[in-house]
Design a protein around this motif. Sequence first.
Motif: not given
Length: 360
Positions: A237, A239, A282, A289-291, A294, A296, A309, A312, A315
Amino acid sequence: MNEPVKKPARKKVELDPRFVNYKHVWVFIEAERGVVHPVSWELLGEGRKLADALGVELAGVVMGPPGERTRQICGEAFHYGADLCYLAQDEVLRDYRNEPYTRALTELVDTYQPEIMLLGASTLGRDLAGSVATTLATGLVADCTELVIEADSRNLASTRPTFGGSLLCTIMTQRHRPQMATVRPRVMAMPDADTARSGRIVEHKLAIIESSIITKVLEFIPDAQQDKPQLAFADIIVSGGRGFKKQENFQLVWDLAKVLGAEVGASRPIVQAGWVELDRQVGQSGKTVRPKLYIAAGISGAIQHRVGMDGSDVIIAINNDPNAPIFDFAHYGIVGNAMQILPALTEAFRAQIALARRAG
């Protein structure tokens, strides 16, 4: 010389005698038309920890129409950690309706008396949990991010965000049983399935007559949102937040996501500004979410966003403020202007992917 201050011994909390017959941890297995919602397996993984801490069994609760598929779900529950499964099969449970499901689950609780019951905070789970808690006159903590057992009292300590996500609070149901909590999808880790595990099934025959149910299912319409963004199940993801200043700059997030084959997410201010649809938000008031990855970009990392988030695997934070809260929990941080860094990342990833394709 000052003598050390002696701390008073902690008083042991005696279990309320009314609750001595309430034992075991239950997880409601949410299934519609034979398809189990993944949050049920996530909750079995968490329920396993709670049951082990209490020294009791973990049970799955499966309800649905008579048939082999409904029974098969019990077997799957064993694979994800359940020791036993309560099975209620009846035609009135073919499609989800609040009244028969509430009556059925309430009857199961009154009969077998669990001390803890967990449900997913899905659309179905939220509807059912509130009704059952009301019928049982017990407490319900919604949208939990952490569940632990207080050793002395055997109380379930349920932690959830509050005040719009600005604080975390821990709530316990001390005077009622069962202790109920809901957890949003992807908040808890998915346990590994052990197909060698098995357990026992306790069948419970219901006495609910279709004519006593007011609501009727006239037609089943598949979820119109199935082709919409599915952030909760994305592996990657990207974001964006207020750091992009203008809506046209947010295109940089879409560009990087396209190259990575990722979903696009956003912080609450971006959604409120109308730059993206609500399905892409999110955070506490959006998606959890737990990709695996992530990214950001231009997001400060306030707790309202963090709770959605921070589970994840990796991150990566990009922010021009070195003191932004997101750097406190990101695995990797880049201090800089997201509008300059994202195009560079997009080109770098595009080049690497092209190189890998040629090599393959």
